[in-house]
Design an enzyme around this catalytic site. Structure first.
Site, PDB file in Angstrom:
ATOM      1  N   GLU A   1       0.765  -1.288   0.120  1.00 12.02           N
ATOM      2  CA  GLU A   1       0.048   0.137   0.033  1.00 12.02           C
ATOM      3  C   GLU A   1       0.886   1.287   0.077  1.00 12.02           C
ATOM      4  O   GLU A   1       0.676   2.112  -0.710  1.00 12.02           O
ATOM      5  CB  GLU A   1      -1.010   0.010   1.299  1.00 12.02           C
TER       6      GLU A   1
ATOM      7  N   LYS B   1     -11.965   3.877   1.108  1.00 12.49           N
ATOM      8  CA  LYS B   1     -10.807   2.930   0.647  1.00 12.49           C
ATOM      9  C   LYS B   1     -11.325   1.980  -0.283  1.00 12.49           C
ATOM     10  O   LYS B   1     -11.265   0.709   0.526  1.00 12.49           O
ATOM     11  CB  LYS B   1     -10.087   2.572   1.856  1.00 12.49           C
TER      12      LYS B   1
END
Length: 119
Positions: A21, A98
């Site tokens: 990420e 997200k």
């Protein structure tokens, strides 16, 4: 209080607890609801007496693109504090989406919703 809402602000950020990420980044989507008294601006038709939502949008995108954090909770808090820097904003609701979170089962979205106000 009146409300000004911005929906679907998109920016690429490098937030998350996993190395992938942080390295690759992902798209975050932000919804805001700003609470303020718009009567003075409406009475005088004066932008200076309300919140300039274009500037707020740019600032929020800069926060998302900015310094990485582990948690979307932290990201939401940073966004809220940036919004509250605007003099007329009394309260803000921030929703951080997200949609590409690293989850191993099918899902549509992950969100955090916070509400913050002036102390």
């Amino acid at each position: 209080m009146d409300r000004v809402a911005l929906r679907g602000l998109k920016a690429r950020g490098h937030h998350g607890v996993f190395p992938k990420e942080r390295e690759e980044g992902q798209t975050f989507i932000v919804d805001l609801t700003l609470s303020l008294d718009t009567r003075p601006a409406a009475a005088d038709d004066d932008l200076a007496k309300t919140v300039h939502y274009g500037i707020v949008a740019e600032e929020v995108v800069d926060v998302v693109k900015g310094e990485p954090v582990d948690l979307i909770e932290t990201l939401a808090e940073r966004i809220a504090q940036q919004c509250l820097k605007h003099e007329g904003v009394h309260e803000v609701e921030v929703v951080v989406h997200k949609p590409d979170a690293p989850i191993t089962v099918p899902f549509d979205d992950v969100t955090i919703t916070i509400t913050r106000s002036r102390a």
